[in-house]
Design a protein around this motif. Structure first.
Motif, short mmCIF file in Angstrom:
data_model
loop_
_atom_site.label_atom_id
_atom_site.label_comp_id
_atom_site.label_asym_id
_atom_site.label_seq_id
_atom_site.Cartn_x
_atom_site.Cartn_y
_atom_site.Cartn_z
N THR A 158 0.84 -1.21 0.00
CA THR A 158 0.00 0.00 0.00
C THR A 158 0.87 1.25 0.00
O THR A 158 0.48 2.28 -0.54
N HIS A 159 2.02 1.17 0.63
CA HIS A 159 3.03 2.22 0.67
C HIS A 159 4.25 1.64 1.39
O HIS A 159 4.17 0.54 1.94
N ILE A 160 5.35 2.38 1.41
CA ILE A 160 6.59 1.78 1.95
C ILE A 160 6.91 2.36 3.34
O ILE A 160 7.97 2.94 3.56
N PRO A 162 7.48 1.48 7.45
CA PRO A 162 8.13 0.32 8.05
C PRO A 162 7.20 -0.79 8.51
O PRO A 162 7.53 -1.97 8.32
N GLU A 163 6.06 -0.47 9.13
CA GLU A 163 5.23 -1.56 9.65
C GLU A 163 4.38 -2.21 8.57
O GLU A 163 3.61 -3.12 8.82
N HIS A 164 4.55 -1.74 7.33
CA HIS A 164 3.87 -2.35 6.19
C HIS A 164 4.84 -3.11 5.29
O HIS A 164 4.43 -3.98 4.54
N ALA A 165 6.13 -2.73 5.35
CA ALA A 165 7.08 -3.22 4.35
C ALA A 165 8.32 -3.89 4.93
O ALA A 165 8.99 -4.64 4.21
N GLY A 265 -4.32 0.51 3.48
CA GLY A 265 -3.10 0.59 4.29
C GLY A 265 -3.35 1.48 5.49
O GLY A 265 -3.58 1.00 6.61
N ASP A 266 -3.32 2.79 5.27
CA ASP A 266 -3.42 3.73 6.38
C ASP A 266 -4.48 4.80 6.16
O ASP A 266 -4.27 5.97 6.50
N ILE A 267 -5.63 4.42 5.61
CA ILE A 267 -6.74 5.38 5.54
C ILE A 267 -7.12 5.83 6.95
O ILE A 267 -7.48 6.98 7.18
N ALA A 268 -7.07 4.91 7.90
CA ALA A 268 -7.27 5.26 9.31
C ALA A 268 -6.36 4.40 10.17
O ALA A 268 -6.19 3.21 9.90
N HIS A 269 -5.78 5.02 11.19
CA HIS A 269 -4.99 4.29 12.18
C HIS A 269 -5.81 4.05 13.45
O HIS A 269 -5.53 3.13 14.22
N GLN A 270 -6.77 4.91 13.70
CA GLN A 270 -7.60 4.87 14.91
C GLN A 270 -9.05 4.83 14.46
O GLN A 270 -9.63 5.88 14.12
N VAL A 312 -4.69 -2.42 7.55
CA VAL A 312 -3.52 -2.87 8.30
C VAL A 312 -3.65 -2.53 9.79
O VAL A 312 -3.15 -3.27 10.64
N HIS A 313 -4.36 -1.45 10.13
CA HIS A 313 -4.52 -1.08 11.54
C HIS A 313 -5.96 -1.24 12.03
O HIS A 313 -6.37 -0.63 13.01
N VAL A 314 -6.73 -2.04 11.31
CA VAL A 314 -8.11 -2.33 11.73
C VAL A 314 -8.07 -3.39 12.83
O VAL A 314 -7.31 -4.35 12.75
ZN LIG Z 1 0.65 2.13 8.92
#
Ligand SMILES: [Zn+2]
Length: 339
Positions: A158-160, A162-165, A265-270, A312-314
């Motif tokens: 989704t992007h580069i 660290p916690e994704h790649a 990926g990171d549309i929302a973290h919370q 990823v953060h759901v």
């Molecule tokens: Zn993330």
């Protein structure tokens, strides 16, 4: 060992030695090391960290498996940086509504595996303990789910970040997925590799170094693609642009038969806070205003289509839906199902 447990262990040792003279020595050693049972008055040792975790469902013919890589726990001092538009009188009740884990912002980290019948692909691949100590279980979770890293033919990023790649490589030399091609948008690839872009990275050199370490061993195996709505990156997996968090940040729609699912990926973290306040900018976004537009557009689409989604953060196990709620949205988790 407590006094009671010690006495229990001694009694167990004596009983075992008396009842089983042939193996009495071994039994006594086991008992005196503290491995008693409730029946003999001892308590088994605590079992330590949770095992690798996975969960899966079908989207049409595609089997989607979530892997839990770990979690990230912030500190309260970081909240105004992460949500620069938030005021304490607003964010405190929102955090209470989310039964937030104190202190700071807590976010799980996950990754997704797609078995389409033609590909075994991952969407993002978790982090590593060298960057965030409480992440890096994706490979163990993948194995526990019945696959090996060698099975994976494609890792779609989704992007580069660290916690994704960082799951791609833990040492910057070894490919954790030795047979995989990496797919990433050309924009994000350039953003993280072009020295001219370094000043635009909000998190600075540590993130830049991690991004380059993650992808370095895949030189020659990276397929950069344009950021375009509906681009089919592998059969049945279509891109949904979501720039802002990073310049080439994208989501993916998995489609099979008449079913679809969006994975972001990171549309929302919370999920509670940001769905209630989707227009709050995120301080770590490269372009926070563009990030807001991508978030609102994605959430609106999900609510209108009542689409199954994951991210990823759901919260675990990482499947749910989004509905409208007043001026904002609400996340409705899909309960874990075992059929
Ligand atoms: Zn993330």
């Amino acid at each position: 060992m407590t006094e009671i447990a010690r006495r229990g262990a001694l009694m167990a040792a004596a009983t075992a030695a008396a009842a089983l003279p042939l193996i009495g020595t071994a039994a006594a050693q086991t008992a005196s090391s503290g491995a008693g049972t409730a029946a003999t008055g001892g308590v088994p040792p605590q079992r330590g960290p949770n095992p690798p975790r996975f969960h899966r469902l079908k989207v049409g013919d595609v089997e989607v498996t979530t892997l839990l890589d770990g979690a990230m726990q912030g500190v309260n001092a970081g909240i105004p940086t992460f949500f620069p538009d938030s005021r304490p009188e607003e964010i405190v009740p929102l955090r209470e509504r989310a039964f937030a884990i104190e202190p700071g912002l807590h976010q799980p980290v996950g990754a997704y595996v797609l078995n389409t019948g033609r590909n075994l692909a991952m969407i993002d691949c978790g982090g590593h303990s060298s960057f965030i100590p409480t992440t890096g279980q994706t490979l163990d979770a993948l194995r526990a789910s019945g696959y090996t890293p060698e099975h994976v033919d494609t890792v779609i990023l989704t992007h580069i970040h660290p916690e994704h790649a960082l799951g791609l490589s833990y040492d910057g030399v070894t490919r954790n997925f030795p047979n995989a091609e990496i797919i990433v948008t050309q924009i994000d690839f350039q953003f993280w590799t072009d020295p001219a872009m370094e000043s635009r990275v909000p998190q600075g050199q540590r993130f830049i170094e991690a991004a380059r370490r993650a992808i370095r061993p895949y030189d020659g195996r990276i397929r950069t693609v344009e950021m375009r709505e509906g681009l089919e990156v592998i059969p049945g997996v279509f891109m949904v642009p979501a720039p802002g968090h990073t310049p080439g940040h994208v989501s993916f729609r998995v489609t099979s038969q008449n079913q679809s699912m969006l994975i972001w990926g990171d549309i929302a973290h919370q999920m509670v806070i940001q769905l209630a306040r989707p227009r709050w900018r995120v301080g770590v976004d490269v372009d926070p205003a563009m990030g807001v537009e991508s978030r609102v557009r994605t959430l609106t689409m999900l609510a209108e289509e009542r689409l199954l989604m994951g991210g990823v953060h759901v919260p675990w196990p990482g499947f749910g839906r989004v509905i409208r709620d007043g001026e904002g949205f609400l996340y409705v988790p899909r309960p874990a199902q075992f059929t």
